[in-house]
Design a protein around this motif. Structure first.
Motif, PDB file in Angstrom:
ATOM      1  N   GLU A 194       0.818  -1.214   0.000  1.00 29.82           N
ATOM      2  CA  GLU A 194       0.000   0.000   0.000  1.00 29.82           C
ATOM      3  C   GLU A 194       0.852   1.265   0.000  1.00 29.82           C
ATOM      4  O   GLU A 194       0.547   2.234  -0.703  1.00 29.82           O
ATOM      5  N   SER A 195       1.947   1.248   0.760  1.00 32.22           N
ATOM      6  CA  SER A 195       2.796   2.438   0.831  1.00 32.22           C
ATOM      7  C   SER A 195       3.430   2.761  -0.513  1.00 32.22           C
ATOM      8  O   SER A 195       3.542   3.932  -0.908  1.00 32.22           O
ATOM      9  N   LEU A 196       3.824   1.719  -1.247  1.00 32.58           N
ATOM     10  CA  LEU A 196       4.426   1.917  -2.561  1.00 32.58           C
ATOM     11  C   LEU A 196       3.376   2.374  -3.567  1.00 32.58           C
ATOM     12  O   LEU A 196       3.622   3.283  -4.365  1.00 32.58           O
ATOM     13  N   GLN A 197       2.212   1.767  -3.537  1.00 38.25           N
ATOM     14  CA  GLN A 197       1.157   2.162  -4.468  1.00 38.25           C
ATOM     15  C   GLN A 197       0.728   3.605  -4.227  1.00 38.25           C
ATOM     16  O   GLN A 197       0.495   4.370  -5.177  1.00 38.25           O
ATOM     17  N   ASP A 198       0.635   3.995  -2.964  1.00 31.67           N
ATOM     18  CA  ASP A 198       0.296   5.387  -2.643  1.00 31.67           C
ATOM     19  C   ASP A 198       1.361   6.341  -3.169  1.00 31.67           C
ATOM     20  O   ASP A 198       1.044   7.422  -3.677  1.00 31.67           O
ATOM     21  N   PHE A 199       2.626   5.948  -3.033  1.00 28.26           N
ATOM     22  CA  PHE A 199       3.727   6.781  -3.521  1.00 28.26           C
ATOM     23  C   PHE A 199       3.628   6.966  -5.030  1.00 28.26           C
ATOM     24  O   PHE A 199       3.788   8.076  -5.542  1.00 28.26           O
ATOM     25  N   LEU A 200       3.343   5.890  -5.745  1.00 29.04           N
ATOM     26  CA  LEU A 200       3.255   5.952  -7.200  1.00 29.04           C
ATOM     27  C   LEU A 200       2.133   6.871  -7.657  1.00 29.04           C
ATOM     28  O   LEU A 200       2.207   7.480  -8.730  1.00 29.04           O
TER      29      LEU A 200
END
Length: 211
Positions: free
Chosen positions: A36-42
């Motif tokens: 989730e943290s990576l997807q939010d960053f993207l």
């Protein structure tokens, strides 16, 4: 040169054949659900710049950080996903902080192939800093997804790769900024490389030279 050295071991020159190490099977992947943290960053930044490296001199990490710091002065919304086992190390974290990039860098660490390709598919640029990496597998993977590549010049980059002077922070920043200003045109000019099925080629060679 490599073939000449192999022949010195008594191998027949006719049985030594050079083929590309990268095969088209590497282009296949299954899109995955990212953390989730990576997807939010993207979803937070544009453009997303993906880069893969190790903490070694040949990756010119310091000049890359300097180049990204220069870029931050003129491009306010870009984010960088740093991939590779060393990207979560204390040393890299300190370099990111020194360059004041901590708010726009995601330290992803090692990623499986499907995860890497999924991240790549949601990026706008792939950044490659080494000079002695040949054609480079990740460059071919990026171009195959129509992701523009910005890479150090090494004389062997595939067609349509945008090159910068190796270990030159100013040129790196300038090339990214210029490419982003005309992104649609840059992406439209990406040439998808022809990638051999070297697995099949190797199998055919082994059969042909088995007797």
């Amino acid at each position: 040169l490599v073939k000449d050295n192999i022949v010195t071991y008594g191998i027949s020159p006719g049985k030594v054949v050079a083929i590309p190490a990268f095969s088209r099977q590497y282009l296949c992947y299954i899109p995955v659900t990212l953390p989730e943290s990576l997807q939010d960053f993207l979803g937070k930044f544009r453009p997303i710049i993906v880069t893969y490296f190790f903490y070694r001199p040949e990756f010119f990490i310091e000049s890359m950080m300097d180049g990204l710091a220069l870029l931050a002065k003129t491009m306010k919304d870009f984010g960088v996903v740093m991939i590779g086992a060393d990207t979560t190390s204390k040393e890299i974290t300190e370099l990111i902080a020194k360059a004041e990039l901590q708010d726009r860098v995601y330290q992803a660490g090692d990623l499986a192939h499907d995860d890497f390709s999924t991240v790549l598919s949601q990026s706008q640029f792939y950044l490659r800093t080494p000079q002695k990496d040949g054609v480079c597998s990740s460059v071919l993977e990026s171009l195959s997804q129509k992701i523009p590549v910005i890479a150090s010049e090494n004389g062997t980059r595939p067609e349509s790769v945008i090159t910068f002077v190796t270990d030159n922070a100013y040129d790196l920043a300038e090339k990214i900024e210029k490419a982003w200003k005309d992104y649609q045109t840059v992406q439209a000019k990406v040439v998808v490389p022809h990638v051999h099925d070297t697995v099949a080629e190797e199998a055919d060679l082994l059969v042909a030279h088995s007797t």
